[in-house]
Motif scaffolding. Structure first.
Motif, mmCIF file in Angstrom:
data_model
loop_
_atom_site.group_PDB
_atom_site.id
_atom_site.type_symbol
_atom_site.label_atom_id
_atom_site.label_comp_id
_atom_site.label_asym_id
_atom_site.label_seq_id
_atom_site.Cartn_x
_atom_site.Cartn_y
_atom_site.Cartn_z
ATOM 1 N N MET A 128 96.698 106.037 7.754
ATOM 2 C CA MET A 128 97.268 107.233 7.179
ATOM 3 C C MET A 128 98.767 107.206 7.452
ATOM 4 O O MET A 128 99.193 107.002 8.577
ATOM 5 C CB MET A 128 96.617 108.473 7.805
ATOM 6 N N ASN A 129 99.560 107.423 6.408
ATOM 7 C CA ASN A 129 101.001 107.344 6.550
ATOM 8 C C ASN A 129 101.718 108.679 6.475
ATOM 9 O O ASN A 129 102.921 108.732 6.690
ATOM 10 C CB ASN A 129 101.575 106.408 5.486
ATOM 11 N N THR A 130 101.014 109.750 6.152
ATOM 12 C CA THR A 130 101.656 111.059 6.089
ATOM 13 C C THR A 130 100.736 112.145 6.622
ATOM 14 O O THR A 130 99.514 112.031 6.566
ATOM 15 C CB THR A 130 102.042 111.442 4.635
ATOM 16 N N LEU A 131 101.352 113.173 7.154
ATOM 17 C CA LEU A 131 100.649 114.406 7.522
ATOM 18 C C LEU A 131 101.397 115.539 6.832
ATOM 19 O O LEU A 131 102.602 115.702 7.042
ATOM 20 C CB LEU A 131 100.691 114.644 9.025
ATOM 21 N N SER A 132 100.721 116.294 6.018
ATOM 22 C CA SER A 132 101.376 117.394 5.320
ATOM 23 C C SER A 132 101.661 118.535 6.286
ATOM 24 O O SER A 132 101.028 118.664 7.343
ATOM 25 C CB SER A 132 100.498 117.891 4.173
ATOM 26 N N ALA A 133 102.595 119.371 5.896
ATOM 27 C CA ALA A 133 102.934 120.539 6.709
ATOM 28 C C ALA A 133 101.714 121.450 6.858
ATOM 29 O O ALA A 133 101.459 121.994 7.935
ATOM 30 C CB ALA A 133 104.094 121.293 6.069
ATOM 31 N N GLU A 134 100.950 121.582 5.784
ATOM 32 C CA GLU A 134 99.740 122.427 5.827
ATOM 33 C C GLU A 134 98.734 121.889 6.850
ATOM 34 O O GLU A 134 98.150 122.653 7.621
ATOM 35 C CB GLU A 134 99.102 122.466 4.440
ATOM 36 N N GLN B 14 107.911 120.606 7.054
ATOM 37 C CA GLN B 14 108.100 119.430 6.207
ATOM 38 C C GLN B 14 107.009 118.378 6.343
ATOM 39 O O GLN B 14 106.893 117.511 5.490
ATOM 40 C CB GLN B 14 109.443 118.769 6.529
ATOM 41 N N GLY B 15 106.237 118.410 7.409
ATOM 42 C CA GLY B 15 105.257 117.363 7.654
ATOM 43 C C GLY B 15 105.942 116.125 8.224
ATOM 44 O O GLY B 15 107.138 116.147 8.524
ATOM 45 N N TYR C 28 104.793 107.885 13.415
ATOM 46 C CA TYR C 28 105.025 109.322 13.564
ATOM 47 C C TYR C 28 103.722 110.099 13.410
ATOM 48 O O TYR C 28 103.464 111.041 14.141
ATOM 49 C CB TYR C 28 106.034 109.824 12.529
ATOM 50 N N VAL C 29 102.905 109.685 12.443
ATOM 51 C CA VAL C 29 101.626 110.364 12.222
ATOM 52 C C VAL C 29 100.743 110.237 13.459
ATOM 53 O O VAL C 29 100.160 111.217 13.920
ATOM 54 C CB VAL C 29 100.920 109.802 10.965
ATOM 55 N N MET C 30 100.647 109.037 14.014
ATOM 56 C CA MET C 30 99.823 108.850 15.220
ATOM 57 C C MET C 30 100.357 109.690 16.384
ATOM 58 O O MET C 30 99.583 110.288 17.131
ATOM 59 C CB MET C 30 99.760 107.373 15.596
ATOM 60 N N ASP C 31 101.681 109.728 16.545
ATOM 61 C CA ASP C 31 102.271 110.549 17.610
ATOM 62 C C ASP C 31 101.904 112.017 17.435
ATOM 63 O O ASP C 31 101.495 112.685 18.389
ATOM 64 C CB ASP C 31 103.792 110.407 17.625
ATOM 65 N N TRP C 32 102.040 112.531 16.213
ATOM 66 C CA TRP C 32 101.760 113.945 15.991
ATOM 67 C C TRP C 32 100.274 114.262 16.071
ATOM 68 O O TRP C 32 99.888 115.342 16.515
ATOM 69 C CB TRP C 32 102.385 114.425 14.676
ATOM 70 N N LEU C 33 99.430 113.324 15.687
ATOM 71 C CA LEU C 33 97.993 113.557 15.867
ATOM 72 C C LEU C 33 97.648 113.641 17.346
ATOM 73 O O LEU C 33 96.832 114.462 17.760
ATOM 74 C CB LEU C 33 97.178 112.452 15.189
ATOM 75 N N GLU C 34 98.280 112.812 18.148
ATOM 76 C CA GLU C 34 98.049 112.882 19.595
ATOM 77 C C GLU C 34 98.584 114.194 20.160
ATOM 78 O O GLU C 34 97.941 114.832 20.996
ATOM 79 C CB GLU C 34 98.694 111.706 20.305
ATOM 80 N N ILE C 35 99.752 114.606 19.711
ATOM 81 C CA ILE C 35 100.335 115.867 20.175
ATOM 82 C C ILE C 35 99.420 117.042 19.833
ATOM 83 O O ILE C 35 99.184 117.923 20.656
ATOM 84 C CB ILE C 35 101.739 116.073 19.547
ATOM 85 N N GLY D 295 95.275 115.587 20.936
ATOM 86 C CA GLY D 295 95.016 114.868 22.177
ATOM 87 C C GLY D 295 94.417 113.498 21.927
ATOM 88 O O GLY D 295 94.191 112.737 22.859
ATOM 89 N N ASP D 296 94.151 113.157 20.664
ATOM 90 C CA ASP D 296 93.542 111.876 20.307
ATOM 91 C C ASP D 296 94.296 111.274 19.121
ATOM 92 O O ASP D 296 94.232 111.812 18.016
ATOM 93 C CB ASP D 296 92.074 112.089 19.938
ATOM 94 N N PRO D 297 94.990 110.157 19.308
ATOM 95 C CA PRO D 297 95.764 109.581 18.199
ATOM 96 C C PRO D 297 94.892 108.988 17.094
ATOM 97 O O PRO D 297 95.374 108.687 16.022
ATOM 98 C CB PRO D 297 96.588 108.483 18.880
#
Length: 91
Positions: A1-7, A40-41, A47-54, A57-59
Motif C-alpha cells: 500500500m502506497n497511500t493512506l487517505s486523510a479519511e 492531506q493523508g 510513510y504509510v508503514m510509519d503512520w500505520l504503526e503510529i 501499533g502494528d505496521p
C-alpha cells in the motif's frame, strides 16, 4: 500500500483512541505535522508503514475499505498482511 487517505487516518485515530497531542508527544512529532497528515493523508510505502504503526501499533495493519466484506453491526474487521483471513473482534 502506497497511500493512506486523510479519511482513513482520521478513522484509525478514532478507532484506536489517538489524539493529535498524544501522537505528537509519543512519537516526537509536531502537532502541526499530525494535523497536516489528518487533512492531506500520506504517500509512500515507508510513510504509510510509519503512520500505520503510529495509529495502530502494528505496521502490518492494512486498512482496506474497498475489499472488506460487509460488516456486521457491533463487529469490526482487522486485515493483516500474511494472514489471508479476516480477524473479527467484538467491540
Amino acid at each position: 500500500m502506497n497511500t493512506l487517505s486523510a479519511e482513513t487516518i482520521r478513522r484509525l485515530m478514532r478507532q484506536n483512541r489517538k489524539t493529535i497531542r498524544g501522537i505528537a508527544q509519543e512519537w516526537n512529532l509536531t502537532m502541526k505535522r499530525v494535523r497536516q497528515v489528518r487533512t492531506q493523508g500520506v504517500s509512500g510505502e515507508h510513510y504509510v508503514m510509519d503512520w500505520l504503526e503510529i495509529l495502530t501499533g502494528d505496521p502490518r495493519y492494512v486498512a482496506c475499505d474497498a475489499t472488506a466484506p460487509p460488516r456486521r453491526p457491533g463487529h469490526r474487521a482487522l486485515w493483516r498482511l500474511g494472514h489471508g483471513e479476516e480477524e473479527t473482534v467484538a467491540d
